[in-house]
Motif scaffolding. Structure first.
Motif, PDB file in Angstrom:
ATOM      1  N   GLN A 263       0.780  -1.281   0.065  1.00  0.00           N
ATOM      2  CA  GLN A 263      -0.031  -0.032  -0.008  1.00  0.00           C
ATOM      3  C   GLN A 263       0.783   1.436   0.086  1.00  0.00           C
ATOM      4  O   GLN A 263       0.384   2.349   0.187  1.00  0.00           O
ATOM      5  N   THR A 283       4.121   5.439   7.784  1.00  0.00           N
ATOM      6  CA  THR A 283       3.355   6.114   6.732  1.00  0.00           C
ATOM      7  C   THR A 283       3.119   7.614   6.844  1.00  0.00           C
ATOM      8  O   THR A 283       2.406   8.168   7.351  1.00  0.00           O
ATOM      9  N   GLU A 287      -2.694  10.949   4.732  1.00  0.00           N
ATOM     10  CA  GLU A 287      -3.394  10.192   3.629  1.00  0.00           C
ATOM     11  C   GLU A 287      -2.770   8.631   3.278  1.00  0.00           C
ATOM     12  O   GLU A 287      -3.823   7.644   3.481  1.00  0.00           O
ATOM     13  N   LEU A 288      -1.294   8.766   3.639  1.00  0.00           N
ATOM     14  CA  LEU A 288      -0.986   7.339   3.540  1.00  0.00           C
ATOM     15  C   LEU A 288      -1.388   6.712   4.801  1.00  0.00           C
ATOM     16  O   LEU A 288      -1.411   5.261   4.565  1.00  0.00           O
ATOM     17  N   GLN A 289      -1.355   7.255   5.857  1.00  0.00           N
ATOM     18  CA  GLN A 289      -1.603   6.402   7.055  1.00  0.00           C
ATOM     19  C   GLN A 289      -2.823   5.652   6.932  1.00  0.00           C
ATOM     20  O   GLN A 289      -3.129   4.689   7.366  1.00  0.00           O
ATOM     21  N   GLU A 290      -3.966   6.531   6.536  1.00  0.00           N
ATOM     22  CA  GLU A 290      -5.214   6.077   6.521  1.00  0.00           C
ATOM     23  C   GLU A 290      -5.444   4.898   5.347  1.00  0.00           C
ATOM     24  O   GLU A 290      -5.930   3.735   5.529  1.00  0.00           O
ATOM     25  N   LYS A 291      -4.730   5.034   4.313  1.00  0.00           N
ATOM     26  CA  LYS A 291      -4.752   3.978   3.148  1.00  0.00           C
ATOM     27  C   LYS A 291      -4.162   2.630   3.743  1.00  0.00           C
ATOM     28  O   LYS A 291      -4.733   1.576   3.494  1.00  0.00           O
ATOM     29  N   VAL A 292      -3.022   2.621   4.523  1.00  0.00           N
ATOM     30  CA  VAL A 292      -2.343   1.429   4.833  1.00  0.00           C
ATOM     31  C   VAL A 292      -3.244   0.885   5.962  1.00  0.00           C
ATOM     32  O   VAL A 292      -3.443  -0.399   5.849  1.00  0.00           O
ATOM     33  N   LEU A 294      -6.362   1.133   6.471  1.00  0.00           N
ATOM     34  CA  LEU A 294      -7.634   0.508   5.961  1.00  0.00           C
ATOM     35  C   LEU A 294      -7.326  -0.813   5.268  1.00  0.00           C
ATOM     36  O   LEU A 294      -8.103  -1.528   5.518  1.00  0.00           O
ATOM     37  N   ALA A 295      -6.213  -0.841   4.633  1.00  0.00           N
ATOM     38  CA  ALA A 295      -5.838  -2.030   3.947  1.00  0.00           C
ATOM     39  C   ALA A 295      -5.672  -3.162   4.797  1.00  0.00           C
ATOM     40  O   ALA A 295      -6.152  -4.121   4.747  1.00  0.00           O
ATOM     41  N   LYS A 298      -9.159  -4.071   6.437  1.00  0.00           N
ATOM     42  CA  LYS A 298      -9.913  -4.978   5.320  1.00  0.00           C
ATOM     43  C   LYS A 298      -9.381  -6.220   5.336  1.00  0.00           C
ATOM     44  O   LYS A 298     -10.538  -7.158   5.134  1.00  0.00           O
TER      45      LYS A 298
END
Ligand code: MEV
Length: 313
Positions: A263, A283, A287-292, A294-295, A298
């Motif tokens: 991610q 991260t 933005e990157l923190q949230e992306k990683v 969430l992955a 998930k």
């Protein structure tokens, strides 16, 4: 009533190696464990209301009782001094986040307050170190030091005489990290013993890995102080490879490290005792923190979003 708290921690470099005299770098988390202590008429009653890994409190129950007895002796009170202890706070009971050390520091401070003992931070740290032996067998002291003082710390213990060097590390800007939990409760004591045993069996191979771990801690400190996050991430990746080399990673930890890197995390590694427990990833930016994060969520795992180098923790 005595009421206090202790910080959680995330090890950025050097878990396990630090037990054998290699320097480590640790950051306190802004999440904390709180404790309340009240004198009682009979027995020691523990009410553990921490949230987090299912089964964490139950699995650690025996070690927790032993740790409190060790703590009371270290403070200079009888090991069966009657009291009720409540443990809570916003630090999840994930293995690897220093939950045991955070609770030891919180309880030691609360006992000090309730029994009017006026323990200094230095004494609290020493008492929590004694308590940590119940959880980690032969702890380095890095967890209780972070739990007591907070901040971003350089920690080195001399294996021969037990003396410690603890120095504050300052970053120009804090950086976002995530901590992902495998949900598996790990037995730090067994992990620490396993490394010591394998090190004895394979001295040549382990000496090479330990030498590189020391270089990584030194280079990592420079990267943190210079704000070189790219280098920091690369060193975290390499530290994870070394931890795989000493056999403390696990299928789930490798999976979460992999998800984070895919991610776009700048680096990722297991953190703490391994064998389950937690990983962390660098991260930078919300933005990157949230992306990683969430992955990882998930994929079915719990995540803590935090920062290293922040003034508060
Ligand atoms: C656990 O958080 C860190 C270890 O290095 C043990 C210790 O240093 O006491 C595995």
């Amino acid at each position: 009533m005595g009421k206090s708290s202790g910080y959680g921690k995330v090890i950025i470099f050097g878990e396990h190696f630090v037990v054998h005299g290699v320097p480590g770098i640790v950051s306190a988390t802004d999440a904390k464990t709180d404790a309340e202590v009240n004198k009682a008429a009979t027995g020691i009653v523990i009410n553990d209301e921490r949230t987090g890994s299912k089964g964490y409190a139950e699995e650690k129950k025996q070690q927790q009782i032993e740790s409190i007895q060790r703590m009371l002796r270290a403070i200079g009170l009888p090991a069966d001094t009657p009291m009720s202890i409540w443990i809570g706070g916003n630090l999840p009971g994930f293995s690897g986040l220093g939950a045991s050390a955070a609770s030891s520091v919180a309880i030691a401070r609360a006992i000090s307050e309730e029994f009017g003992m006026g323990l200094s931070d230095e004494r609290v740290n020493k008492v929590a170190y004694e308590a940590e032996k119940a959880y980690a067998g032969n702890p380095s002291g890095i967890d209780n030091t972070a739990a007591t003082y907070g901040g971003l710390l350089w920690f080195r213990k001399n294996e021969q005489d037990g003396t410690e060097i603890v120095e504050k590390i300052t970053m120009k800007e804090p950086a976002e990290i995530i901590i992902g939990s495998t949900g598996k409760v790990a037995n730090t004591k067994a992990m620490v013993e396993g490394v010591a045993e394998r090190k004895k069996q394979n001295p040549a191979r382990y000496n090479l890995l330990f030498k590189r771990a020391e270089e990584i801690a030194l280079e990592g400190r420079k990267a943190l102080e210079a704000g070189d996050l790219k280098k920091l991430g690369e060193l975290m990746d390499e530290n994870h490879t070394l931890l795989q080399g000493i056999e403390v990673s696990s299928k789930e930890l490798d999976l979460l490290v992999d998800v984070a890197r895919k991610q776009g995390a700048w680096g990722a590694k297991l953190t703490g005792g391994g064998g389950g427990g937690c990983m962390t990833a660098l991260t930078p930016g919300k933005e990157l923190q949230e992306k990683v994060a969430l992955a990882i969520e998930k994929a079915g795992f719990q995540v803590l979003r935090t920062k290293i180098g922040a003034k508060k923790a």
